[in-house]
Scaffold this active site. Structure first.
Site, PDB file in Angstrom:
ATOM      1  CG  ASP A  72     -29.961  -7.355  18.791  1.00  0.00           C
ATOM      2  OD1 ASP A  72     -30.778  -6.429  18.825  1.00  0.00           O
ATOM      3  OD2 ASP A  72     -29.840  -8.119  17.806  1.00  0.00           O
TER       4      ASP A  72
ATOM      5  CG  HIS B 297     -32.444  -8.543  14.970  1.00  0.00           C
ATOM      6  ND1 HIS B 297     -31.756  -7.731  15.829  1.00  0.00           N
ATOM      7  CD2 HIS B 297     -32.980  -7.708  14.044  1.00  0.00           C
ATOM      8  CE1 HIS B 297     -31.869  -6.476  15.450  1.00  0.00           C
ATOM      9  NE2 HIS B 297     -32.607  -6.428  14.378  1.00  0.00           N
TER      10      HIS B 297
HETATM   11  N1  LIG Z   1     -30.200  -7.292  12.053  1.00  0.00           N
HETATM   12  C1  LIG Z   1     -30.056  -6.082  12.550  1.00  0.00           C
HETATM   13  O1  LIG Z   1     -29.472  -5.905  13.638  1.00  0.00           O
HETATM   14  C2  LIG Z   1     -30.576  -4.866  11.854  1.00  0.00           C
HETATM   15  C3  LIG Z   1     -30.317  -3.596  12.370  1.00  0.00           C
HETATM   16  C4  LIG Z   1     -30.787  -2.477  11.684  1.00  0.00           C
HETATM   17  C5  LIG Z   1     -31.527  -2.630  10.530  1.00  0.00           C
HETATM   18  N2  LIG Z   1     -31.780  -3.871  10.063  1.00  0.00           N
HETATM   19  C6  LIG Z   1     -32.515  -4.086   8.822  1.00  0.00           C
HETATM   20  O2  LIG Z   1     -31.633  -3.842   7.741  1.00  0.00           O
HETATM   21  C7  LIG Z   1     -32.379  -3.528   6.581  1.00  0.00           C
HETATM   22  C8  LIG Z   1     -31.796  -2.314   5.875  1.00  0.00           C
HETATM   23  O3  LIG Z   1     -31.918  -1.164   6.680  1.00  0.00           O
HETATM   24  P1  LIG Z   1     -31.654   0.295   6.087  1.00  0.00           P
HETATM   25  O4  LIG Z   1     -31.924   1.236   7.195  1.00  0.00           O
HETATM   26  O5  LIG Z   1     -30.367   0.336   5.375  1.00  0.00           O
HETATM   27  O6  LIG Z   1     -32.855   0.367   5.054  1.00  0.00           O
HETATM   28  P2  LIG Z   1     -33.000   1.299   3.763  1.00  0.00           P
HETATM   29  O7  LIG Z   1     -34.450   1.248   3.417  1.00  0.00           O
HETATM   30  O8  LIG Z   1     -32.323   2.610   3.962  1.00  0.00           O
HETATM   31  O9  LIG Z   1     -32.162   0.516   2.665  1.00  0.00           O
HETATM   32  C9  LIG Z   1     -32.566  -0.710   2.151  1.00  0.00           C
HETATM   33  C10 LIG Z   1     -32.006  -0.817   0.761  1.00  0.00           C
HETATM   34  O10 LIG Z   1     -32.298  -2.133   0.294  1.00  0.00           O
HETATM   35  C11 LIG Z   1     -32.698  -2.006  -1.058  1.00  0.00           C
HETATM   36  N3  LIG Z   1     -33.450  -3.201  -1.478  1.00  0.00           N
HETATM   37  C12 LIG Z   1     -34.770  -3.470  -1.313  1.00  0.00           C
HETATM   38  N4  LIG Z   1     -35.079  -4.643  -1.875  1.00  0.00           N
HETATM   39  C13 LIG Z   1     -33.943  -5.143  -2.409  1.00  0.00           C
HETATM   40  C14 LIG Z   1     -33.617  -6.304  -3.152  1.00  0.00           C
HETATM   41  N5  LIG Z   1     -34.549  -7.205  -3.442  1.00  0.00           N
HETATM   42  N6  LIG Z   1     -32.345  -6.460  -3.549  1.00  0.00           N
HETATM   43  C15 LIG Z   1     -31.400  -5.561  -3.278  1.00  0.00           C
HETATM   44  N7  LIG Z   1     -31.642  -4.430  -2.578  1.00  0.00           N
HETATM   45  C16 LIG Z   1     -32.897  -4.228  -2.162  1.00  0.00           C
HETATM   46  C17 LIG Z   1     -33.510  -0.722  -1.078  1.00  0.00           C
HETATM   47  O11 LIG Z   1     -33.686  -0.222  -2.385  1.00  0.00           O
HETATM   48  C18 LIG Z   1     -32.628   0.185  -0.223  1.00  0.00           C
HETATM   49  O12 LIG Z   1     -31.608   0.818  -0.960  1.00  0.00           O
HETATM   50  C19 LIG Z   1     -33.818  -3.353   7.062  1.00  0.00           C
HETATM   51  O13 LIG Z   1     -34.515  -4.565   6.819  1.00  0.00           O
HETATM   52  C20 LIG Z   1     -33.663  -3.161   8.554  1.00  0.00           C
HETATM   53  O14 LIG Z   1     -34.826  -3.552   9.251  1.00  0.00           O
HETATM   54  C21 LIG Z   1     -31.318  -4.987  10.685  1.00  0.00           C
END
Ligand SMILES: NC(=O)c1ccc[n+]([C@@H]2O[C@H](COP(=O)([O-])OP(=O)(O)OC[C@H]3O[C@@H](n4cnc5c(N)ncnc54)[C@H](O)[C@@H]3O)[C@@H](O)[C@H]2O)c1
Length: 327
Positions: A152, A180
């Site tokens: 952000d 966030h």
């Molecule tokens: N804070 C931020 O600025 C920000 C920005 C973008 C995305 N995000 C968040 O980041 C996260 C990941 O995004 P992404 O696009 O890589 O998602 P994605 O779905 O491509 O990948 C998530 C991964 O996490 C794994 N996972 C699920 N549960 C798990 C657990 N208990 N232990 C270990 N691994 C586990 C899944 O199997 C998958 O491989 C999402 O929650 C998204 O909303 C946050």
């Protein structure tokens, strides 16, 4: 040294970390990759690709679905994996599923990681997930936990830079306050921009208060949703870059005269934010320790927005803590 997972953010992040963008070009790395059991074959593919990059710093890559393996003697934990929101899912259901994950990961960090471990939570809802992980790891200092609002922060910098026709590097000291989420408050009252070699305040440089108080804030608040709408996937390349910026600053400190935004425990802040919230503040970092930037004057416009996002975080926390005992 750290462990993201097999998802789309991790896919961008791992290459940057492994080639030395975060911990430096002379720091050998052991990467431990944690994901859930059904993702282990995908993770094997990621391991093969990392090996095929033939990177000089990479000593070992360990894929696992076991927290006790993933967290053992860890220096840095980047918690990217979380339960995504599915269609029709209530916000409460999402929180409940994530409380379970971050309670378990917090407890495992408490048990297996070094007490000096730095924990960065990315998986959403990032602030509350981070608070739950910290509460579940009582032997690790609360200050070692932070959540990502750097994306952000970078979005805010870039919007200002685009408006002025300068580069993002010319803009500094923007602030993301709070959650966030779409209640976050991107604040440029204290930000500076370098225009033709001269450093000026952003309000003075832009000369368009209604844009700064209106569309600018909305654009940053809703940028994540705009990316999803366009890409049909959430931000990944920019999220990975922001994680690198965040962790590199924890490791090496913030540049002189600059502060960055980071979700941290609100205890002892001087901005009237309630205690015991994981709230994004302006911080400076030295010797791997962050400190609040103190003494910034807060006007009424900012106050209202800072309180609104604090209220949302308080409600999120109350719901999550309710689930914590049953998770
Ligand atoms: N804070 C931020 O600025 C920000 C920005 C973008 C995305 N995000 C968040 O980041 C996260 C990941 O995004 P992404 O696009 O890589 O998602 P994605 O779905 O491509 O990948 C998530 C991964 O996490 C794994 N996972 C699920 N549960 C798990 C657990 N208990 N232990 C270990 N691994 C586990 C899944 O199997 C998958 O491989 C999402 O929650 C998204 O909303 C946050």
């Amino acid at each position: 040294m750290s462990f993201p997972s097999a998802g789309q953010i991790a896919y961008s992040l791992l290459y940057s970390i492994a080639k030395g963008d975060v911990f430096g070009k002379d720091q050998p790395l052991v990467l431990v990759l944690l994901d859930i059991t059904p993702m282990m074959t995908v993770l094997e593919g990621v391991v093969m690709e990392l090996q095929d990059c033939a990177l000089p710093l990479l000593r070992e890559v360990i894929p696992t679905d076991k927290e006790e393996v993933a967290f053992k003697d860890l220096d840095v934990a980047i918690l990217v994996g979380s339960m995504p929101r599915r269609e029709g899912m209530e916000r409460k259901d999402l929180l409940k599923a994530n409380v379970k994950i971050f309670k378990s990961q917090g407890a495992a960090l408490d048990k297996y990681a070094k007490k000096t471990v730095k924990v960065v939570v990315v998986g959403n809802p990032a602030n509350t997930n981070c608070l739950i992980a910290s509460k579940s790891a009582p032997s690790i200092p609360k200050e070692n936990f932070s959540c990502l609002t750097r994306l952000d922060h970078n979005r805010a910098k870039s919007q200002i830079a685009l408006k002025l026709g300068v580069t993002a590097n010319d803009v500094k000291n923007v602030i993301i306050w709070g959650n966030h989420s779409s209640t976050q408050y991107p604040d440029v009252n204290h930000a500076k921009v370098n225009v033709k070699g001269k450093e000026v305040g952003v309000y003075e440089a832009i000369k368009d208060d209604s844009w700064l108080k209106g569309d600018f804030i909305l654009t940053v608040q809703q940028r994540g949703a705009a990316v999803i709408k366009a890409r049909k996937l959430s931000s990944a390349m920019s999220a990975a870059k922001a994680i690198c910026d965040h962790v590199r600053d924890i490791w090496f400190g913030t540049p002189a005269g600059e502060f960055v935004s980071m979700g941290v425990i609100s205890d002892g802040n001087s901005y009237g934010v309630p205690e015991d919230l994981l709230y994004s503040f302006p911080v400076v970092i030295k010797d791997k320790t962050w400190k609040f930037v103190e003494g910034l004057p807060i006007n009424d416009f900012s106050r209202e927005k800072m309180d609104l996002t604090a209220k949302e975080l308080t409600e999120e926390k109350e719901t999550a803590v309710e689930f914590l005992s049953s998770a």
